[in-house]
Each structure stands twice: as structure tokens, then as C-alpha cells.
Design a protein around this motif. Sequence first.
Motif, PDB file in Angstrom:
ATOM      1  N   ASN A 424      28.438  40.607  41.871  1.00  0.00           N
ATOM      2  CA  ASN A 424      27.275  41.039  42.128  1.00  0.00           C
ATOM      3  C   ASN A 424      26.117  40.428  42.822  1.00  0.00           C
ATOM      4  O   ASN A 424      25.091  40.642  43.025  1.00  0.00           O
ATOM      5  CB  ASN A 424      26.699  41.727  40.797  1.00  0.00           C
ATOM      6  CG  ASN A 424      26.472  40.672  39.780  1.00  0.00           C
ATOM      7  OD1 ASN A 424      26.561  39.432  40.178  1.00  0.00           O
ATOM      8  ND2 ASN A 424      26.308  41.085  38.594  1.00  0.00           N
ATOM      9  N   THR A 425      26.823  39.312  43.249  1.00  0.00           N
ATOM     10  CA  THR A 425      26.035  38.363  44.511  1.00  0.00           C
ATOM     11  C   THR A 425      26.417  38.793  45.689  1.00  0.00           C
ATOM     12  O   THR A 425      25.761  38.405  46.621  1.00  0.00           O
ATOM     13  CB  THR A 425      26.529  36.858  44.068  1.00  0.00           C
ATOM     14  OG1 THR A 425      27.827  36.804  44.275  1.00  0.00           O
ATOM     15  CG2 THR A 425      25.905  36.658  42.691  1.00  0.00           C
ATOM     16  N   GLY A 426      27.366  39.381  45.987  1.00  0.00           N
ATOM     17  CA  GLY A 426      27.804  39.819  47.288  1.00  0.00           C
ATOM     18  C   GLY A 426      29.029  38.826  47.854  1.00  0.00           C
ATOM     19  O   GLY A 426      29.576  39.218  48.943  1.00  0.00           O
ATOM     20  N   PHE A 427      29.519  37.874  46.950  1.00  0.00           N
ATOM     21  CA  PHE A 427      30.360  36.941  47.565  1.00  0.00           C
ATOM     22  C   PHE A 427      31.571  37.473  46.928  1.00  0.00           C
ATOM     23  O   PHE A 427      31.897  37.847  45.856  1.00  0.00           O
ATOM     24  CB  PHE A 427      30.111  35.514  46.842  1.00  0.00           C
ATOM     25  CG  PHE A 427      28.739  34.826  47.654  1.00  0.00           C
ATOM     26  CD1 PHE A 427      28.731  34.798  48.905  1.00  0.00           C
ATOM     27  CD2 PHE A 427      27.742  34.618  47.037  1.00  0.00           C
ATOM     28  CE1 PHE A 427      27.779  34.164  49.588  1.00  0.00           C
ATOM     29  CE2 PHE A 427      26.377  34.216  47.730  1.00  0.00           C
ATOM     30  CZ  PHE A 427      26.612  33.893  49.081  1.00  0.00           C
ATOM     31  N   LEU A 428      32.884  36.833  47.357  1.00  0.00           N
ATOM     32  CA  LEU A 428      34.162  37.202  47.023  1.00  0.00           C
ATOM     33  C   LEU A 428      34.419  36.018  45.682  1.00  0.00           C
ATOM     34  O   LEU A 428      34.319  34.619  46.138  1.00  0.00           O
ATOM     35  CB  LEU A 428      35.238  36.833  48.027  1.00  0.00           C
ATOM     36  CG  LEU A 428      36.460  36.709  47.713  1.00  0.00           C
ATOM     37  CD1 LEU A 428      37.079  38.161  47.288  1.00  0.00           C
ATOM     38  CD2 LEU A 428      37.572  36.187  48.948  1.00  0.00           C
ATOM     39  N   PHE A 429      34.732  36.619  44.707  1.00  0.00           N
ATOM     40  CA  PHE A 429      35.317  35.552  43.487  1.00  0.00           C
ATOM     41  C   PHE A 429      36.684  35.759  43.254  1.00  0.00           C
ATOM     42  O   PHE A 429      37.225  36.813  43.602  1.00  0.00           O
ATOM     43  CB  PHE A 429      34.236  36.075  42.320  1.00  0.00           C
ATOM     44  CG  PHE A 429      33.137  35.415  42.244  1.00  0.00           C
ATOM     45  CD1 PHE A 429      32.756  34.674  41.053  1.00  0.00           C
ATOM     46  CD2 PHE A 429      31.898  35.477  43.157  1.00  0.00           C
ATOM     47  CE1 PHE A 429      31.384  34.215  40.981  1.00  0.00           C
ATOM     48  CE2 PHE A 429      30.980  34.870  43.058  1.00  0.00           C
ATOM     49  CZ  PHE A 429      30.533  33.951  41.952  1.00  0.00           C
ATOM     50  N   THR A 430      37.105  34.931  42.452  1.00  0.00           N
ATOM     51  CA  THR A 430      38.391  35.218  41.944  1.00  0.00           C
ATOM     52  C   THR A 430      38.296  34.603  40.233  1.00  0.00           C
ATOM     53  O   THR A 430      37.691  33.834  40.019  1.00  0.00           O
ATOM     54  CB  THR A 430      39.604  34.271  42.701  1.00  0.00           C
ATOM     55  OG1 THR A 430      39.265  32.838  42.453  1.00  0.00           O
ATOM     56  CG2 THR A 430      39.771  34.462  44.070  1.00  0.00           C
ATOM     57  N   ARG A 431      39.302  35.302  39.721  1.00  0.00           N
ATOM     58  CA  ARG A 431      39.540  34.914  38.363  1.00  0.00           C
ATOM     59  C   ARG A 431      40.872  34.908  37.856  1.00  0.00           C
ATOM     60  O   ARG A 431      41.705  36.010  37.997  1.00  0.00           O
ATOM     61  CB  ARG A 431      38.849  35.945  37.378  1.00  0.00           C
ATOM     62  CG  ARG A 431      38.706  35.728  35.809  1.00  0.00           C
ATOM     63  CD  ARG A 431      38.344  34.566  35.076  1.00  0.00           C
ATOM     64  NE  ARG A 431      38.147  34.806  33.893  1.00  0.00           N
ATOM     65  CZ  ARG A 431      38.999  34.612  32.676  1.00  0.00           C
ATOM     66  NH1 ARG A 431      40.308  34.807  32.855  1.00  0.00           N
ATOM     67  NH2 ARG A 431      38.420  34.762  31.533  1.00  0.00           N
ATOM     68  N   THR A 432      41.318  33.952  37.188  1.00  0.00           N
ATOM     69  CA  THR A 432      42.850  33.723  36.888  1.00  0.00           C
ATOM     70  C   THR A 432      42.937  34.032  35.431  1.00  0.00           C
ATOM     71  O   THR A 432      41.804  34.029  34.621  1.00  0.00           O
ATOM     72  CB  THR A 432      43.394  32.259  37.200  1.00  0.00           C
ATOM     73  OG1 THR A 432      42.844  31.306  36.261  1.00  0.00           O
ATOM     74  CG2 THR A 432      43.013  32.067  38.594  1.00  0.00           C
ATOM     75  N   SER A 433      44.344  34.326  35.197  1.00  0.00           N
ATOM     76  CA  SER A 433      44.551  34.635  33.677  1.00  0.00           C
ATOM     77  C   SER A 433      44.520  33.088  32.842  1.00  0.00           C
ATOM     78  O   SER A 433      44.183  33.310  31.730  1.00  0.00           O
ATOM     79  CB  SER A 433      46.172  34.879  33.654  1.00  0.00           C
ATOM     80  OG  SER A 433      47.012  34.109  34.200  1.00  0.00           O
ATOM     81  N   ALA A 434      44.325  32.135  33.588  1.00  0.00           N
ATOM     82  CA  ALA A 434      44.081  30.855  32.580  1.00  0.00           C
ATOM     83  C   ALA A 434      42.770  30.678  32.543  1.00  0.00           C
ATOM     84  O   ALA A 434      42.291  29.854  31.696  1.00  0.00           O
ATOM     85  CB  ALA A 434      44.642  29.777  33.780  1.00  0.00           C
ATOM     86  N   GLY A 435      41.774  31.464  32.994  1.00  0.00           N
ATOM     87  CA  GLY A 435      40.483  31.489  32.741  1.00  0.00           C
ATOM     88  C   GLY A 435      39.513  30.867  33.761  1.00  0.00           C
ATOM     89  O   GLY A 435      38.255  30.734  33.770  1.00  0.00           O
ATOM     90  N   ALA A 436      40.198  30.435  34.840  1.00  0.00           N
ATOM     91  CA  ALA A 436      39.362  29.921  36.148  1.00  0.00           C
ATOM     92  C   ALA A 436      38.558  30.875  36.725  1.00  0.00           C
ATOM     93  O   ALA A 436      39.171  31.902  37.409  1.00  0.00           O
ATOM     94  CB  ALA A 436      40.140  29.031  36.847  1.00  0.00           C
ATOM     95  N   THR A 437      37.416  31.085  36.768  1.00  0.00           N
ATOM     96  CA  THR A 437      36.526  31.570  37.804  1.00  0.00           C
ATOM     97  C   THR A 437      36.085  30.975  38.943  1.00  0.00           C
ATOM     98  O   THR A 437      35.305  29.618  38.678  1.00  0.00           O
ATOM     99  CB  THR A 437      35.375  32.307  36.986  1.00  0.00           C
ATOM    100  OG1 THR A 437      35.981  32.924  35.848  1.00  0.00           O
ATOM    101  CG2 THR A 437      34.574  33.154  37.993  1.00  0.00           C
ATOM    102  N   THR A 438      36.418  31.428  40.358  1.00  0.00           N
ATOM    103  CA  THR A 438      35.889  30.855  41.612  1.00  0.00           C
ATOM    104  C   THR A 438      35.050  31.530  42.558  1.00  0.00           C
ATOM    105  O   THR A 438      35.507  32.617  42.693  1.00  0.00           O
ATOM    106  CB  THR A 438      37.173  30.136  42.062  1.00  0.00           C
ATOM    107  OG1 THR A 438      38.129  29.410  41.602  1.00  0.00           O
ATOM    108  CG2 THR A 438      36.835  29.474  43.436  1.00  0.00           C
ATOM    109  N   ASP A 439      33.882  30.904  42.808  1.00  0.00           N
ATOM    110  CA  ASP A 439      33.069  31.612  43.736  1.00  0.00           C
ATOM    111  C   ASP A 439      33.452  31.233  45.220  1.00  0.00           C
ATOM    112  O   ASP A 439      33.120  29.832  45.324  1.00  0.00           O
ATOM    113  CB  ASP A 439      31.585  31.363  43.421  1.00  0.00           C
ATOM    114  CG  ASP A 439      30.688  31.852  44.475  1.00  0.00           C
ATOM    115  OD1 ASP A 439      31.103  32.404  45.436  1.00  0.00           O
ATOM    116  OD2 ASP A 439      29.257  31.704  44.331  1.00  0.00           O
ATOM    117  N   THR A 440      34.194  32.005  45.916  1.00  0.00           N
ATOM    118  CA  THR A 440      34.588  31.361  47.010  1.00  0.00           C
ATOM    119  C   THR A 440      33.520  30.968  48.176  1.00  0.00           C
ATOM    120  O   THR A 440      33.865  30.348  49.040  1.00  0.00           O
ATOM    121  CB  THR A 440      35.601  32.353  47.773  1.00  0.00           C
ATOM    122  OG1 THR A 440      34.932  33.445  48.021  1.00  0.00           O
ATOM    123  CG2 THR A 440      36.727  32.491  46.902  1.00  0.00           C
TER     124      THR A 440
END
Length: 490
Positions: A424-440
Motif C-alpha cells: 500500500n506504499t506503491g512499492f514492490l514487496f516480497t514475503r517468504t515462507s521463512a518470514g522475511a519481508t523485503t521492500d525492493t
Amino acid sequence: MAATLLAVTAAVLGAGSPAMAEPHADAKQCHDGGGPGPYPPGHIGSPYSNQIIYGTRPVLEESRSNASARGLAYLKKGDYFSIDRTNDYVAVPYPLGHVQFTTAELAQPGRLGPNFTWHYCEEIVDNEGRWMDRADHDGLYYTRWIDGAHVGIRLCITRPGENNDRAVCVGENTSPGGWYVDDDDDSNDWFDVIPPGPTTPDEPDPPAAGSSRSLVTFQANTGFLYTRDPGGTMRDTGYGMMRGTSPATSNGQVAFQANTGFLFTLSAGGAVHDTRYGMMAGTSPALSGGQIAFQANTSLLYTRNMNTGKTTDLRLGMMAGTSPAIAGDTGSWRIAFQANDGFLYYRDSGGATVNTGLGMMRGSSPSITKLSNGTYVIAFEANTGLLYVHSNNWGTDLRLGLMTDTSPAITSSGTSWTIAFQANTGFLFTRTSAGATTDTRYGMMAHTSPAARGGRIVFQANTGFLYYRDGNAAAVDTAYGMMAGTSPAA
């Protein structure tokens, strides 16, 4: 890490086009009703028999053998003539067979409610058989035949420069109203909304299981379907896509809604096949291992096997404006979709249909992946606006907000998964099954969603160009412009 993408004017592919915006951008959502049937059509009476709009009296014709309907009117040069169709079904009190409503009557609780929606078709034909979006001379024009079974149908005329450029519709406040609903379910109409398609294979030489022939495919800003092969070669297929829709790809195969409204496929060898099955306006197909899932123009969920041509109506209603997701192959698959009650459902190739009981955000679609242990994981935007996953009969709130009018994508390797989404910031994010969340920190175009396969994510950047990102590497700008409101597939 690359800097945030800044919005700039995107160069178009191919020849330039006029800068003038299309007056009615969603006016190509047409449902072909198949014509009047074996008997001459009849005219609907009041208010169509007495209401004059801009000096002309629109006529609504209905087939006597089914619920197909069309309009005719004498237009002035420059007029738009539209036939509207509600996005939801309307109950017809037994034993009337047909009924007419005003817009206010349709908006009542117990009918369609105050937030009901419709779309419209402005494709018109003159007496010489020429199709156009607006009248190019004074004369008599007809709309398309529209399937009208269990939905509201009405006629409207727009004359640029008058009434603030707003459409004037028949029977807005008169009784009976201008919305005409027929409950005719005979075999000439209700089941003819989707014409019988060919059962010949779409893919003459299906790729072997586990094929690595990966493609990126997208609707370019020319409106045509493009593909990008693993070597980076771009190909303009020359096939037009329906406005506001996106293609799907798997193992080198492609499925898409053509600008005819029909489901088309592209084989790994490059052969294009028109299935002749109609799709719901504003929706896109899903494809995995040769098996296609799509929302038909009846609003029901269908599947199609590209290897055999077998197409099946699963008789499951879908929410308007949403698309299904599929994982697996022609031998074993699972489809995830937002049902017409707003909940996340899934359907297995074995026949099981499950309501997860988890509400989805209106206008969003789920994504699904199959893990190496045979289980499925679904990513979706809940009706809270937050990212959820569903696996092993359990939903988990990941507490991450998504941008309105977007959907997540999920991919897996072994028993691990990764979700890509527009936050909801307009940026591409990723979330892994290990729990890591990354704002690219890569900005995405509004109303678009990423796609993910293996370690690759593809997306429409906020520049309007197609980008791809492999793993944690910097995203690559392909310099190819995408159609607004569409998303790529990988």
C-alpha cells in the motif's frame, strides 16, 4: 540497490497514436448474445415506445426464442449509442417471465443493492454493415445482440457537448423502467452465451512435463500481445487483447482474452488458437501445465485442457471483475478463486469444492502454487486489505497491507514459497515462507500486480515499462511499454 523508479512519460511501442483520450474507455465490454434465433424479434413497449432522446426514439428489440436483445435508433453524426448490461443477475418474479425496473428499483435491498454495477457496449453497426464506436454519419444504427438472460439491459445515447457529455438512458425515472430483464433459460440462449468451442487441441505438440521453456508475456501499450523468450527476444504476436486484461503463461504456452472477448491460446510452437469460448469482461485466464481456468461470460468458472480441447463448466459463480488462479497440470490441479459471495474458494481436479470461509477484497484475485510435497499454498488480499496465505486448511494473516485494486503473486521452490505484491506504499514487496519481508524500493504502476515464477518477478513499473527482477539482483528495464491497468505474466 537501485533507486526508486520515478514516473516519467513512457514511450509507446510501434507507431505513434493520437494523444486524445478515448471518450468511453470501458465501452468494449460486449457480450455477444448470438442473435435473434429462428423467429423475428419483437419490440419492447413502454418506455421504449414513447421516450424521445435527442430527437430520436430508441427501440429495444428482444428475440422471441431467447433472451438476446439489441437496440436500434436514428443517430446524428458523432453520437454514441450504448447497450448496458448489469454485472449481476436480477431475479424475475415468477411467473412473469420478464420485468422492467428503474435504476432506483434495481438498487433496492433484496434486488441488486445500492452499489450494483453495470458495463456497456458502444459498438454499433449501420445499414451497410460497418462497425464503429460512434456514428460517423446521420442514419439508422444497431447495437450488438447482447445476452440478456437474468440481467438488466437498457439503451443510452450520448451526444458530445450536451448534458455535460453524460449518457441519457431510457426509463431512468419512469414506470416501467428502462432496465429490461428476461428469465428465458431455453437452450437457444442461456447456454449459448458461450458458443460450443472446438474440442481439437490448442497445443499440437504439448511441451513435456517439467519443460523449462519459460516466457514473459504482456499486453503492450499498443494493445497487442507480446512475448519475451529466455534469450531476451521480444515478439509482437500481432494479436489484439481485450482492454484491461492480462495474459497467462506456463511451459511456453500462453492464454489470453482477445479483443473479440474470446479465450485464445498460443502454443509453445507459436500457433494461435481461437477457442470460441467467451470470457467475462475485465477478467483474465490462468494457466498451469496446459490446464486453463477462466471466468466465462456467464460469470461461471470454466476449465480447458489445452492438450485435448476439453472444456468444462464447473457451475461455480465468480465475483465480477476477478480472475481465477491455477496450479498443477492437466492430470492434477487446483483452482483458487473469489466466489460471487466474496469468499475465497478452491476447486480440485478430483471434484472437491471448498469454501475457506475467508473473505476477499473486492476486485482482487488470489494466486496459488503447488509445493514439492503436493500441498497447495494460496496468497490473497483479505477484505481487511491485508495479505493472507491459506495452506493446510488454515488462513494466516501476514499483517502486510496491499495497494487497492491489486493482487499478490506466489511462487515456490521445494516446500518454500515467495509472495510478490504491490504494497500500500506503491512499492514492490516480497514475503517468504521463512518470514522475511523485503521492500525492493521499486515503484509499481497503480492498478497493476506483479507475477512470479521461480526466482523471477516481472512487473509494470510506475514508468509504464515492463521490468523483471531475478533473485536479489537489480531489476532490469526492458524499455517496452505496457498497457495501463494490465499486468505481465511469467
